[in-house]
Scaffold this motif. Structure first.
Motif, PDB file in Angstrom:
ATOM      1  N   GLY A 126      -3.768  11.846  -5.503  1.00 32.84           N
ATOM      2  CA  GLY A 126      -3.938  10.611  -4.754  1.00 32.84           C
ATOM      3  C   GLY A 126      -3.930   9.378  -5.632  1.00 32.84           C
ATOM      4  O   GLY A 126      -3.532   8.292  -5.202  1.00 32.84           O
ATOM      5  N   GLY A 127      -4.353   9.527  -6.871  1.00 30.14           N
ATOM      6  CA  GLY A 127      -4.386   8.396  -7.786  1.00 30.14           C
ATOM      7  C   GLY A 127      -3.036   7.997  -8.320  1.00 30.14           C
ATOM      8  O   GLY A 127      -2.882   6.909  -8.880  1.00 30.14           O
ATOM      9  N   SER A 128      -2.040   8.864  -8.152  1.00 34.52           N
ATOM     10  CA  SER A 128      -0.725   8.628  -8.762  1.00 34.52           C
ATOM     11  C   SER A 128       0.311   8.069  -7.797  1.00 34.52           C
ATOM     12  O   SER A 128       1.464   7.867  -8.180  1.00 34.52           O
ATOM     13  N   THR A 131       0.260  17.322  10.714  1.00 38.49           N
ATOM     14  CA  THR A 131       0.625  18.709  11.000  1.00 38.49           C
ATOM     15  C   THR A 131       0.482  19.605   9.783  1.00 38.49           C
ATOM     16  O   THR A 131       0.700  20.818   9.878  1.00 38.49           O
ATOM     17  N   GLY A 132       0.163  19.022   8.643  1.00 38.53           N
ATOM     18  CA  GLY A 132       0.008  19.830   7.423  1.00 38.53           C
ATOM     19  C   GLY A 132      -0.961  19.171   6.476  1.00 38.53           C
ATOM     20  O   GLY A 132      -1.782  18.343   6.876  1.00 38.53           O
ATOM     21  N   ARG A 133      -0.888  19.533   5.211  1.00 35.57           N
ATOM     22  CA  ARG A 133      -1.736  18.985   4.170  1.00 35.57           C
ATOM     23  C   ARG A 133      -0.862  18.288   3.143  1.00 35.57           C
ATOM     24  O   ARG A 133       0.351  18.416   3.145  1.00 35.57           O
ATOM     25  N   SER A 134      -1.507  17.544   2.274  1.00 35.64           N
ATOM     26  CA  SER A 134      -0.835  16.846   1.188  1.00 35.64           C
ATOM     27  C   SER A 134      -1.484  17.241  -0.130  1.00 35.64           C
ATOM     28  O   SER A 134      -2.662  17.615  -0.168  1.00 35.64           O
ATOM     29  N   TYR A 135      -0.731  17.144  -1.225  1.00 34.65           N
ATOM     30  CA  TYR A 135      -1.347  17.288  -2.544  1.00 34.65           C
ATOM     31  C   TYR A 135      -2.461  16.249  -2.708  1.00 34.65           C
ATOM     32  O   TYR A 135      -3.426  16.480  -3.438  1.00 34.65           O
ATOM     33  N   CYS A 136      -2.314  15.121  -2.008  1.00 35.03           N
ATOM     34  CA  CYS A 136      -3.242  14.000  -2.161  1.00 35.03           C
ATOM     35  C   CYS A 136      -4.453  14.203  -1.258  1.00 35.03           C
ATOM     36  O   CYS A 136      -4.605  13.545  -0.218  1.00 35.03           O
ATOM     37  N   ASP A 137      -5.342  15.115  -1.624  1.00 39.87           N
ATOM     38  CA  ASP A 137      -6.503  15.432  -0.793  1.00 39.87           C
ATOM     39  C   ASP A 137      -7.389  14.219  -0.571  1.00 39.87           C
ATOM     40  O   ASP A 137      -8.112  14.143   0.425  1.00 39.87           O
ATOM     41  N   ALA A 138      -7.323  13.251  -1.483  1.00 42.42           N
ATOM     42  CA  ALA A 138      -8.159  12.060  -1.357  1.00 42.42           C
ATOM     43  C   ALA A 138      -7.584  11.029  -0.388  1.00 42.42           C
ATOM     44  O   ALA A 138      -8.250  10.036  -0.081  1.00 42.42           O
ATOM     45  N   LEU A 139      -6.362  11.250   0.106  1.00 41.19           N
ATOM     46  CA  LEU A 139      -5.684  10.236   0.932  1.00 41.19           C
ATOM     47  C   LEU A 139      -5.295  10.776   2.301  1.00 41.19           C
ATOM     48  O   LEU A 139      -4.244  10.430   2.835  1.00 41.19           O
ATOM     49  N   GLU A 140      -6.142  11.584   2.897  1.00 41.07           N
ATOM     50  CA  GLU A 140      -5.777  12.226   4.154  1.00 41.07           C
ATOM     51  C   GLU A 140      -6.518  11.672   5.374  1.00 41.07           C
ATOM     52  O   GLU A 140      -6.621  12.327   6.399  1.00 41.07           O
ATOM     53  N   SER A 141      -6.995  10.453   5.290  1.00 38.24           N
ATOM     54  CA  SER A 141      -7.642   9.839   6.454  1.00 38.24           C
ATOM     55  C   SER A 141      -6.618   9.670   7.577  1.00 38.24           C
ATOM     56  O   SER A 141      -5.476   9.267   7.333  1.00 38.24           O
ATOM     57  N   GLY A 165       0.833  -1.191   0.000  1.00 38.93           N
ATOM     58  CA  GLY A 165       0.000   0.000   0.000  1.00 38.93           C
ATOM     59  C   GLY A 165       0.867   1.240   0.000  1.00 38.93           C
ATOM     60  O   GLY A 165       1.980   1.226   0.533  1.00 38.93           O
ATOM     61  N   VAL A 166       0.359   2.319  -0.589  1.00 40.00           N
ATOM     62  CA  VAL A 166       1.136   3.561  -0.685  1.00 40.00           C
ATOM     63  C   VAL A 166       0.327   4.725  -0.132  1.00 40.00           C
ATOM     64  O   VAL A 166      -0.846   4.902  -0.496  1.00 40.00           O
ATOM     65  N   GLU A 167       0.972   5.505   0.753  1.00 44.13           N
ATOM     66  CA  GLU A 167       0.350   6.656   1.403  1.00 44.13           C
ATOM     67  C   GLU A 167       1.168   7.910   1.131  1.00 44.13           C
ATOM     68  O   GLU A 167       2.355   7.825   0.808  1.00 44.13           O
ATOM     69  N   PRO A 168       0.574   9.094   1.325  1.00 46.30           N
ATOM     70  CA  PRO A 168       1.357  10.330   1.259  1.00 46.30           C
ATOM     71  C   PRO A 168       2.234  10.456   2.502  1.00 46.30           C
ATOM     72  O   PRO A 168       1.831  10.052   3.599  1.00 46.30           O
ATOM     73  N   THR A 215       6.325  11.749  -1.262  1.00 42.77           N
ATOM     74  CA  THR A 215       6.234  13.180  -0.998  1.00 42.77           C
ATOM     75  C   THR A 215       5.406  13.873  -2.071  1.00 42.77           C
ATOM     76  O   THR A 215       5.136  13.315  -3.144  1.00 42.77           O
ATOM     77  N   ASP A 216       5.036  15.121  -1.797  1.00 41.56           N
ATOM     78  CA  ASP A 216       4.314  15.907  -2.799  1.00 41.56           C
ATOM     79  C   ASP A 216       5.126  16.054  -4.080  1.00 41.56           C
ATOM     80  O   ASP A 216       4.578  15.991  -5.184  1.00 41.56           O
ATOM     81  N   ALA A 217       6.436  16.261  -3.937  1.00 42.11           N
ATOM     82  CA  ALA A 217       7.282  16.418  -5.122  1.00 42.11           C
ATOM     83  C   ALA A 217       7.282  15.143  -5.959  1.00 42.11           C
ATOM     84  O   ALA A 217       7.251  15.202  -7.206  1.00 42.11           O
ATOM     85  N   GLU A 218       7.317  13.990  -5.317  1.00 40.00           N
ATOM     86  CA  GLU A 218       7.297  12.716  -6.039  1.00 40.00           C
ATOM     87  C   GLU A 218       5.942  12.479  -6.688  1.00 40.00           C
ATOM     88  O   GLU A 218       5.863  11.945  -7.808  1.00 40.00           O
ATOM     89  N   VAL A 219       4.881  12.904  -6.030  1.00 37.82           N
ATOM     90  CA  VAL A 219       3.540  12.799  -6.603  1.00 37.82           C
ATOM     91  C   VAL A 219       3.419  13.669  -7.851  1.00 37.82           C
ATOM     92  O   VAL A 219       2.897  13.243  -8.892  1.00 37.82           O
ATOM     93  N   ALA A 220       3.911  14.901  -7.766  1.00 39.97           N
ATOM     94  CA  ALA A 220       3.849  15.803  -8.914  1.00 39.97           C
ATOM     95  C   ALA A 220       4.633  15.237 -10.097  1.00 39.97           C
ATOM     96  O   ALA A 220       4.182  15.324 -11.255  1.00 39.97           O
TER      97      ALA A 220
END
Length: 327
Positions: free
Chosen positions: A283-285, A229-239, A205-208, A261-266
């Motif tokens: 979140g899909g990527s 403590t912050g947000r992620s680009y992956c708004d769909a994976l913030e549970s 499984g992969v998480e932000p 990370t966000d940079a790796e997601v982008a």
């Protein structure tokens, strides 16, 4: 409550002719870059743009009588919202979705476009579950959770049945299967299906980064809730925690976890656009991001890896920033 492979097979029968059987695609360029064979389950091409339609339809189609007349209430940042809204429209029942006020506008607009009412809330100061419960009580409606429901999990698992069958048609034996993780409904359902049909396949499984509640929970042997403590680009994976029904399944089926990370997601989103010719939301990527960043030791040279690209519902302005390298 538990979920069996028979439950997933029953969900597949309900979804036949209603959910899209999304393709399993392969990119020689990606294979060459990674040194292994990568098969991509493109749930970006599912109805409503994400895998969530599977679980939503499987849950709603089993409602009848007064439950169907009174309709459903759900809470979601976007993809579950759209899946429930579309399923409700197809089945002729009312739906209200509780969504954060900072949800991507494209997801809010699409949810309303499917005919659902949308109630916005402040995710920093308000409790979406409490709001949904209050509205459901007022309407005598059924609450449809995003992941912690056996019917939802079984519906998501149908993607796993399709994937294994499609892989076999390509002559592929799966060494590794990967899926994104938020509350864990997709990973739980698909890992049950994949491990039943291909017992030797490892599951990751992969998480932000910063939202690794499932990894921490599995490492500790019990469900843990994190306080990001912050947000992620992956708004769909913030549970903040894996589901109560989900977690025992993941303990049995998951071989390992990774985070990106966000940079790796982008970077993965750009790669999907330029090389795979697919639009993928953050979140899909994450599975693609983890492979491209070399964060999955189980993806060994020469192995066959199947991943899920779980959704395509990305905000246009943000997507333009990503493609321009500004995010």
């Amino acid at each position: 409550m538990s979920v069996s492979f028979a439950d997933i097979e029953a969900a597949a029968a309900r979804l036949a002719g209603h959910a899209a059987e999304t393709p399993l695609i392969e990119s020689p360029a990606l294979n060459d870059r990674l040194g292994c064979r990568v098969l991509i389950k493109a749930e970006t091409l599912q109805r409503a743009g994400a895998f969530k339609f599977r679980g939503a339809y499987n849950r709603l189609v089993q409602l009848e009588g007064e439950e169907k007349r009174r309709g459903v209430v759900a809470f979601s940042s976007g993809n579950h919202a759209q899946g429930v809204a579309l399923a409700a429209k197809l089945l002729g029942m009312p739906a209200l979705i509780v969504m954060p006020s900072d949800a991507p506008a494209v997801k809010v607009a699409a949810t309303r476009g499917y005919g659902a009412d949308v109630l916005l809330y402040d995710r920093l100061t308000e409790d979406r579950e409490a709001i949904a419960a209050k509205v459901a009580a007022e309407r005598a409606a059924v609450v449809v959770p995003a992941f912690d429901d056996p019917h939802i999990i079984a519906g998501q698992g149908t993607a796993g049945i399709e994937l294994v069958r499609q892989a076999k048609a390509l002559g592929a034996n799966l060494d590794l299967f990967m899926a994104p993780v938020s509350g864990g409904g997709l990973l739980a359902g698909t890992s049950l299906a994949v491990r039943h049909l291909s017992p030797s396949t490892d599951v990751v499984g992969v998480e932000p980064t910063g939202f690794d509640d499932t990894a921490q929970s599995l490492a500790n042997g019990e469900r843990l809730e994190i306080k990001p403590t912050g947000r992620s680009y992956c708004d769909a994976l913030e549970s903040p925690a894996p589901g109560k029904i989900v977690f025992p399944i993941l303990r049995k089926t998951v071989s390992g976890m990774a985070d990106v990370t966000d940079a790796e997601v982008a970077e993965a989103m750009r790669y999907a656009y330029t090389t795979l010719k697919l639009v993928v939301e953050p979140g899909g990527s994450v599975c693609l991001a983890a492979l491209l960043a070399g964060k999955v030791p189980l993806a060994r040279p020469g192995s066959t890896v199947a991943i899920v690209l779980s959704g395509a519902n990305v905000d246009p302005a943000f997507y333009a920033q990503v493609l321009a390298g500004e995010a």
